[in-house]
Design a protein around this motif. Structure first.
Motif, PDB file in Angstrom:
ATOM      1  N   SER A   1      31.930 -18.105   7.471  1.00  0.00           N
ATOM      2  CA  SER A   1      31.881 -17.914   8.920  1.00  0.00           C
ATOM      3  C   SER A   1      30.514 -17.381   9.354  1.00  0.00           C
ATOM      4  N   GLU A   2      30.032 -17.859  10.471  1.00  0.00           N
ATOM      5  CA  GLU A   2      28.758 -17.413  11.030  1.00  0.00           C
ATOM      6  C   GLU A   2      28.954 -16.736  12.377  1.00  0.00           C
ATOM      7  N   ASN A   3      30.186 -16.280  12.626  1.00  0.00           N
ATOM      8  CA  ASN A   3      30.515 -15.684  13.911  1.00  0.00           C
ATOM      9  C   ASN A   3      31.196 -14.336  13.694  1.00  0.00           C
ATOM     10  N   TYR A   4      30.658 -13.292  14.290  1.00  0.00           N
ATOM     11  CA  TYR A   4      31.170 -11.935  14.094  1.00  0.00           C
ATOM     12  C   TYR A   4      32.633 -11.814  14.531  1.00  0.00           C
ATOM     13  N   GLN A   5      32.959 -12.311  15.717  1.00  0.00           N
ATOM     14  CA  GLN A   5      34.329 -12.206  16.222  1.00  0.00           C
ATOM     15  C   GLN A   5      35.309 -12.941  15.317  1.00  0.00           C
ATOM     16  N   GLU A   6      34.867 -14.058  14.791  1.00  0.00           N
ATOM     17  CA  GLU A   6      35.730 -14.832  13.889  1.00  0.00           C
ATOM     18  C   GLU A   6      36.029 -14.051  12.615  1.00  0.00           C
ATOM     19  N   VAL A   7      35.020 -13.375  12.076  1.00  0.00           N
ATOM     20  CA  VAL A   7      35.232 -12.578  10.866  1.00  0.00           C
ATOM     21  C   VAL A   7      36.187 -11.426  11.167  1.00  0.00           C
ATOM     22  N   CYS A   8      36.018 -10.779  12.311  1.00  0.00           N
ATOM     23  CA  CYS A   8      36.935  -9.690  12.692  1.00  0.00           C
ATOM     24  C   CYS A   8      38.369 -10.192  12.793  1.00  0.00           C
ATOM     25  N   GLN A   9      38.540 -11.363  13.374  1.00  0.00           N
ATOM     26  CA  GLN A   9      39.879 -11.947  13.495  1.00  0.00           C
ATOM     27  C   GLN A   9      40.457 -12.292  12.129  1.00  0.00           C
ATOM     28  N   LEU A  10      39.611 -12.777  11.242  1.00  0.00           N
ATOM     29  CA  LEU A  10      40.067 -13.079   9.883  1.00  0.00           C
ATOM     30  C   LEU A  10      40.542 -11.810   9.170  1.00  0.00           C
TER      31      LEU A  10
END
Length: 329
Positions: free
Chosen positions: A307-316
């Motif tokens: 992932s290259e997206n901060y919000q996406e990593v937080c959601q993961l």
């Protein structure tokens, strides 16, 4: 009581090793929170410092809560290392550490890091100049030698002590070994048994559990332990070792809630300090260890490291917390 200059490090300090792209402020914050007694920055290029290179200068960032903290520099030119030492000292560390141990080709094969173990006279001359250039304690991290035919660690420690270093950390492998094979701590015991040596000697290499930490402490007589790879994605190891020393009992491993909390804290600081792109990139090496032992985690790990997206990593990470709730490590 172990002291470096005026720094009191307690009876048997645990040190966080300087690791490139690992021992940055976000990671150091977690290790400090979890019991590290002395930490070092990533190694910083002397040439980068004297040329005011942005990447090198950023590595000088240290924070009050990290103290005591050492800045580590490397290079192969005496004049550059002397000037870089003065620049690093202006950043206000408690210690200046010299890297004479890095084994990677791009460093060692240019005569820096472990490469200087092929020229002990130059190592001593460089160290003497650095000691004269700064008003804070100078320490060294090194290896046993370049290979089995050049193990002169007794001579190295004696001569570096004679020109003014105040502690030494020794990775108990040669440069040729890199990180393979067994670390040979018997050489460290010989250094500690040398009546000429009076500075603290810290051992490094293969400390990956509280049991081994206690065994090596008792068997080899070093003054403290430096922990590197075993702390990556697992900053809890420092307090686990301390608890085992004090009680003889093993702490239970951190539960999922704690692992998620620390991973998020690490991520947030990493993105804050380095920006989203680089912060996300350099977090990737930690996820495997944060969630080591979790069954069926591989698909989530793949997403976390791509992932290259901060919000996406937080959601993961939030999804991991829900999907694996109740899982024991």
């Amino acid at each position: 009581m172990i002291k470096i200059g005026d720094l009191n490090l307690g009876d048997f300090p645990l040190l966080l090793a300087p690791m490139e792209d690992v021992s940055d402020p976000p990671f150091r914050a977690l290790c400090k929170e979890n019991g590290a007694d002395l930490m070092f920055t990533e190694f910083i290029s002397s040439e980068g410092l004297i040329r005011d290179a942005a990447k090198s200068v950023q590595k000088l960032d240290i924070y009050e809560y990290e103290r005591p903290i050492g800045i580590q520099i490397f290079g192969n030119e005496i004049a550059s290392m002397r000037d870089a030492a003065a620049i690093a000292a202006e950043a206000g560390p408690d210690i200046l550490d010299i890297n004479y141990g890095c084994p990677v080709n791009k460093v060692a094969c240019k005569g820096a890091g472990a490469g200087i173990l092929l020229d002990i006279d130059k190592m001593v001359a460089m160290t003497a100049e650095i000691v004269k250039a700064v008003d804070i304690p100078v320490t060294v991290k090194t290896r046993l030698g370049w290979d089995d035919h050049t193990i002169r660690i007794q001579e190295v420690v004696e001569r570096l002590q004679d020109v003014g270093i105040q502690a030494i950390s020794i990775h108990a492998r040669t440069r040729k070994q890199m990180y393979k094979g067994e670390a040979r701590w018997e050489y460290l015991a010989e250094v500690k048994n040398n009546p000429r040596i009076h500075i603290p000697v810290f051992g490094n290499g293969d400390i990956d559990s509280p049991q081994r930490a206690k065994d090596y402490k008792n068997r080899y007589g070093v003054d403290g332990l430096m922990i590197g790879r075993a702390s990556i994605g697992y900053p809890w190891i420092f307090n686990e070792i301390k608890h085992y020393f004090q009680t003889g009992d093993l702490l239970p491993p951190p539960d999922l809630e704690e692992r998620i909390r620390v991973a998020k804290k690490h991520l947030d600081f990493s993105v804050q300090w380095k920006g989203e792109k680089l912060g996300l990139l350099e977090m990737r090496r930690h996820y495997t260890n944060y969630f080591r032992g979790m069954p069926h985690f591989k698909p989530y790990r793949t997403e976390l490291v791509t992932s290259e997206n901060y919000q996406e990593v937080c959601q993961l990470l939030d999804e991991v917390a829900k999907v694996f709730e109740g899982v024991e490590f």
